[in-house]
Design a protein around this motif. Structure first.
Motif, PDB file in Angstrom:
ATOM      1  N   TYR A   9       2.041   7.043  -1.793  1.00 30.21           N
ATOM      2  CA  TYR A   9       0.616   5.786  -1.144  1.00 30.21           C
ATOM      3  C   TYR A   9       0.403   6.009  -3.196  1.00 30.21           C
ATOM      4  O   TYR A   9       0.403   5.334  -3.740  1.00 30.21           O
ATOM      5  CB  TYR A   9      -0.424   7.016  -0.423  1.00 30.21           C
ATOM      6  CG  TYR A   9      -0.503   7.330   0.662  1.00 30.21           C
ATOM      7  CD1 TYR A   9      -0.604   5.568   1.556  1.00 30.21           C
ATOM      8  CD2 TYR A   9       0.263   7.497   1.073  1.00 30.21           C
ATOM      9  CE1 TYR A   9       0.288   5.185   2.506  1.00 30.21           C
ATOM     10  CE2 TYR A   9       0.085   7.952   2.535  1.00 30.21           C
ATOM     11  CZ  TYR A   9       0.128   6.292   2.979  1.00 30.21           C
ATOM     12  OH  TYR A   9       0.572   6.814   4.355  1.00 30.21           O
ATOM     13  N   ASP A  10       0.590   7.143  -4.055  1.00 28.80           N
ATOM     14  CA  ASP A  10       0.508   7.122  -5.295  1.00 28.80           C
ATOM     15  C   ASP A  10       1.981   5.791  -6.139  1.00 28.80           C
ATOM     16  O   ASP A  10       2.254   7.050  -6.747  1.00 28.80           O
ATOM     17  CB  ASP A  10       0.208   8.277  -5.947  1.00 28.80           C
ATOM     18  CG  ASP A  10      -0.160   8.269  -7.929  1.00 28.80           C
ATOM     19  OD1 ASP A  10      -0.419   8.044  -7.784  1.00 28.80           O
ATOM     20  OD2 ASP A  10      -0.218   9.406  -8.111  1.00 28.80           O
ATOM     21  N   THR A  21       6.238   9.361   2.249  1.00 25.11           N
ATOM     22  CA  THR A  21       5.651   7.789   1.990  1.00 25.11           C
ATOM     23  C   THR A  21       4.790   8.551   1.149  1.00 25.11           C
ATOM     24  O   THR A  21       4.075   9.377   0.809  1.00 25.11           O
ATOM     25  CB  THR A  21       4.646   7.937   3.467  1.00 25.11           C
ATOM     26  OG1 THR A  21       5.683   7.601   4.440  1.00 25.11           O
ATOM     27  CG2 THR A  21       4.043   6.290   2.906  1.00 25.11           C
ATOM     28  N   ASP A  66       0.865  -1.682   0.107  1.00 25.58           N
ATOM     29  CA  ASP A  66       0.685  -0.182  -0.332  1.00 25.58           C
ATOM     30  C   ASP A  66       0.772   1.490  -0.100  1.00 25.58           C
ATOM     31  O   ASP A  66       0.353   2.045  -0.052  1.00 25.58           O
ATOM     32  CB  ASP A  66      -1.358  -0.244   1.417  1.00 25.58           C
ATOM     33  CG  ASP A  66      -0.976   0.134   2.622  1.00 25.58           C
ATOM     34  OD1 ASP A  66       0.550  -0.519   2.413  1.00 25.58           O
ATOM     35  OD2 ASP A  66      -0.848   0.322   3.730  1.00 25.58           O
ATOM     36  N   LYS A  67       2.026   1.224   0.078  1.00 27.82           N
ATOM     37  CA  LYS A  67       3.053   1.877   0.195  1.00 27.82           C
ATOM     38  C   LYS A  67       4.655   2.342   0.168  1.00 27.82           C
ATOM     39  O   LYS A  67       4.780   0.918   0.014  1.00 27.82           O
ATOM     40  CB  LYS A  67       2.669   2.610   1.432  1.00 27.82           C
ATOM     41  CG  LYS A  67       3.706   2.276   2.742  1.00 27.82           C
ATOM     42  CD  LYS A  67       2.690   2.957   3.944  1.00 27.82           C
ATOM     43  CE  LYS A  67       3.832   1.614   5.162  1.00 27.82           C
ATOM     44  NZ  LYS A  67       3.215   2.477   6.556  1.00 27.82           N
ATOM     45  N   ASN A 102       8.149   4.001   1.163  1.00 27.22           N
ATOM     46  CA  ASN A 102       8.462   5.039   2.607  1.00 27.22           C
ATOM     47  C   ASN A 102      10.610   5.237   1.800  1.00 27.22           C
ATOM     48  O   ASN A 102      10.942   4.063   1.589  1.00 27.22           O
ATOM     49  CB  ASN A 102       8.116   4.570   3.153  1.00 27.22           C
ATOM     50  CG  ASN A 102       9.046   5.866   4.273  1.00 27.22           C
ATOM     51  OD1 ASN A 102       9.948   5.206   5.043  1.00 27.22           O
ATOM     52  ND2 ASN A 102       7.828   6.866   4.475  1.00 27.22           N
TER      53      ASN A 102
END
Length: 112
Positions: free
Chosen positions: A88-89, A86, A72-73, A75
């Protein structure tokens, strides 16, 4: 984000008006990925493997940053300043990686 080759044939990010998160991404590209196409390919491949469920997490540390990729991410952590971003896209980050790869491929051969 705008990428260019400087007068020393080094891949760079134009720093005018970047958001804080993009500053960290720019630092990561310039300081860790640099002009190494294999590094870009490694990151793209590991993003794909995590998204496809082949691996749960991937993490790598370069010259100054650690990148961690989960489902989902993403970092990016600067080991010296301890600043991080972070993401997310995934599509945005992948688009930057593909642009960076194209920039690397466009560089002139330098003979030593």
């Amino acid at each position: 984000m705008y990428f260019y080759i400087d007068s020393y044939n080094i891949c760079r990010v134009k720093r005018n008006n970047l958001k804080f998160s993009d500053e960290i991404i720019a630092d990561f590209l310039e300081e860790d990925v640099m002009g190494v196409e294999n590094t870009v390919d490694l990151i793209i491949d590991n993003i794909s493997q995590v998204q496809n469920g082949k691996i749960e997490i991937w993490e790598g540390t370069g010259n100054a940053h650690t990148i961690s990729i989960t489902k989902d991410k993403i970092n990016i952590f600067n080991e010296f300043t301890e600043m991080d971003v972070t993401i997310y896209d995934f599509e945005y980050f992948l688009s930057l990686l593909y642009q960076w790869k194209k920039l690397i491929e466009s560089r002139k051969e330098v003979s030593i």
